[in-house]
Design a protein around this motif. Structure first.
Motif, PDB file in Angstrom:
ATOM      1  N   GLU A  66       0.820  -1.203   0.000  1.00 42.02           N
ATOM      2  CA  GLU A  66       0.000   0.000   0.000  1.00 42.02           C
ATOM      3  C   GLU A  66       0.861   1.264   0.000  1.00 42.02           C
ATOM      4  N   ASP A  68       1.460   3.651   1.817  1.00 45.24           N
ATOM      5  CA  ASP A  68       1.452   4.213   3.162  1.00 45.24           C
ATOM      6  C   ASP A  68       2.860   4.693   3.524  1.00 45.24           C
ATOM      7  N   SER A  88      -0.746   0.868  -5.282  1.00 47.51           N
ATOM      8  CA  SER A  88      -1.835   1.725  -5.749  1.00 47.51           C
ATOM      9  C   SER A  88      -1.432   3.184  -5.608  1.00 47.51           C
ATOM     10  N   CYS A 142       0.426  -9.372   0.800  1.00 47.83           N
ATOM     11  CA  CYS A 142      -0.078  -8.003   0.850  1.00 47.83           C
ATOM     12  C   CYS A 142       0.435  -7.348   2.128  1.00 47.83           C
ATOM     13  N   ALA A 144       0.340  -3.622   4.379  1.00 52.14           N
ATOM     14  CA  ALA A 144      -0.332  -2.323   4.532  1.00 52.14           C
ATOM     15  C   ALA A 144       0.031  -1.716   5.870  1.00 52.14           C
ATOM     16  N   LEU A 163      -7.888  -0.777   0.889  1.00 50.51           N
ATOM     17  CA  LEU A 163      -7.348  -2.132   0.805  1.00 50.51           C
ATOM     18  C   LEU A 163      -8.457  -3.140   0.533  1.00 50.51           C
ATOM     19  N   GLN A 166      -9.376  -2.999  -3.100  1.00 45.96           N
ATOM     20  CA  GLN A 166      -8.356  -3.642  -3.926  1.00 45.96           C
ATOM     21  C   GLN A 166      -8.421  -5.160  -3.799  1.00 45.96           C
TER      22      GLN A 166
END
Length: 302
Positions: A66, A68, A88, A142, A144, A163, A166
């Motif tokens: 992500e 972030d 993203s 994944c 995040a 999230l 996605q």
């Protein structure tokens, strides 16, 4: 007249932001307004060092990471480790960026790991669903950040559910599965340890839980609740999102074209014997799908 009390998730956001304030690294654009971004924090590099030692990271070839602030060092490390990443763009406004270390010079890895750098020429590539599928992208892990995370694995973000959105899209395209691990990088003050009930937090079918909570001090393997549904819920997508976000527009068009092909008895592959054209007139939804695909195709850049 007194205002109504915040819902449990919003109460956790407010409490966590207050606790985190003494550790947070301000954003260059948003300052300390943590309602606008997932912040970096002092000690995040220690959390990243713990994460890259996890077996699920070591075995992964391609990551969904992500955008972030607390994950910049992870993006840098992943490029050095030879891993591809899908990232993203902010609010999905420009879709997804694919970072491939084989196409980026090692001297530019750090610049490519920055949110303001990855889209520069010669670094990351803005990619469509079609391009991701053509490259055979399969997400192995994944990662995040979060505003808060519970010991049960519920990740509480800014309130927009990026999230989760996605996850539904990538599940739809078969690029990840229910067993794909999810890791959340947070400061210790962001971990909710008092075990609020799932009903109290109003768990939704699309809430994406995490398998691992990684902080500078520890790695927690969560008592994870059920994984979310395996598709995108179009009735939960806001009209303004569909009108403005390219990945949603493209996916809607692809799904509608697939529906047309199935109803016409055509397989998805173009290499099929010529068949007599159908006299069936597309309905309104099918026409919208065709128009979306045509619009998307015109915008493709080789």
């Amino acid at each position: 007249m007194s205002s109504s009390p915040p819902n449990p998730r919003e109460a956790l956001r407010r409490l966590t932001r207050s606790n985190l304030l003494q550790h947070v690294v301000p954003d260059s654009r948003f300052g300390y307004d943590m309602s606008a971004f997932i912040p970096d924090f002092r000690g995040s590099s220690s959390a990243v060092r713990r994460l890259v030692e996890l077996p699920c990271y070591k075995s992964a070839s391609t990551l969904l990471v992500e955008p972030d602030n607390c994950l910049q060092e992870l993006r840098f490390q992943a490029l050095k480790d030879g891993k591809k990443m899908v990232v993203s763009t902010y609010g999905l406004r420009r879709g997804f960026v694919l970072l491939d270390p084989r196409r980026i010079g090692e001297e530019k890895f750090e610049l490519a790991s920055l949110l303001d750098g990855m889209e520069k020429p010669g670094l990351g590539r803005n990619v469509s669903w079609t391009q991701l599928q053509e490259e055979g992208i399969r997400l192995d892990l994944c990662v995040a950040g979060a505003v808060a995370v519970t010991l049960a694995g519920l990740r509480i973000d800014k309130g927009y559910g990026w999230l989760d959105l996605q996850w539904g899209m990538f599940m739809d395209r078969g690029m990840l599965g229910s067993a794909t691990p999810v890791a959340v990088v947070v400061h210790s003050s962001q971990i909710v340890r008092d075990k609020p009930s799932m009903s109290e937090l109003h768990i939704k079918p699309w809430d994406t839980p995490c398998n691992f909570i990684v902080s500078p001090d520890e790695v927690i393997e969560t008592r994870k609740y059920a994984m979310p549904i395996d598709r995108i819920l179009w009735d939960k997508v806001k009209p303004e999102q569909l009108a403005t976000l390219p990945p949603l527009q493209e996916l809607k068009g692809i799904q509608m074209m697939e529906t047309i092909m199935r109803s016409s008895g055509l397989p998805p592959q173009p290499e099929v014997p010529q068949q007599k054209p159908s006299d069936k007139v597309p309905n309104a939804d099918e026409l919208m799908g065709i128009q979306m695909v045509e619009k998307i195709m015109k915008g493709y850049k080789p």
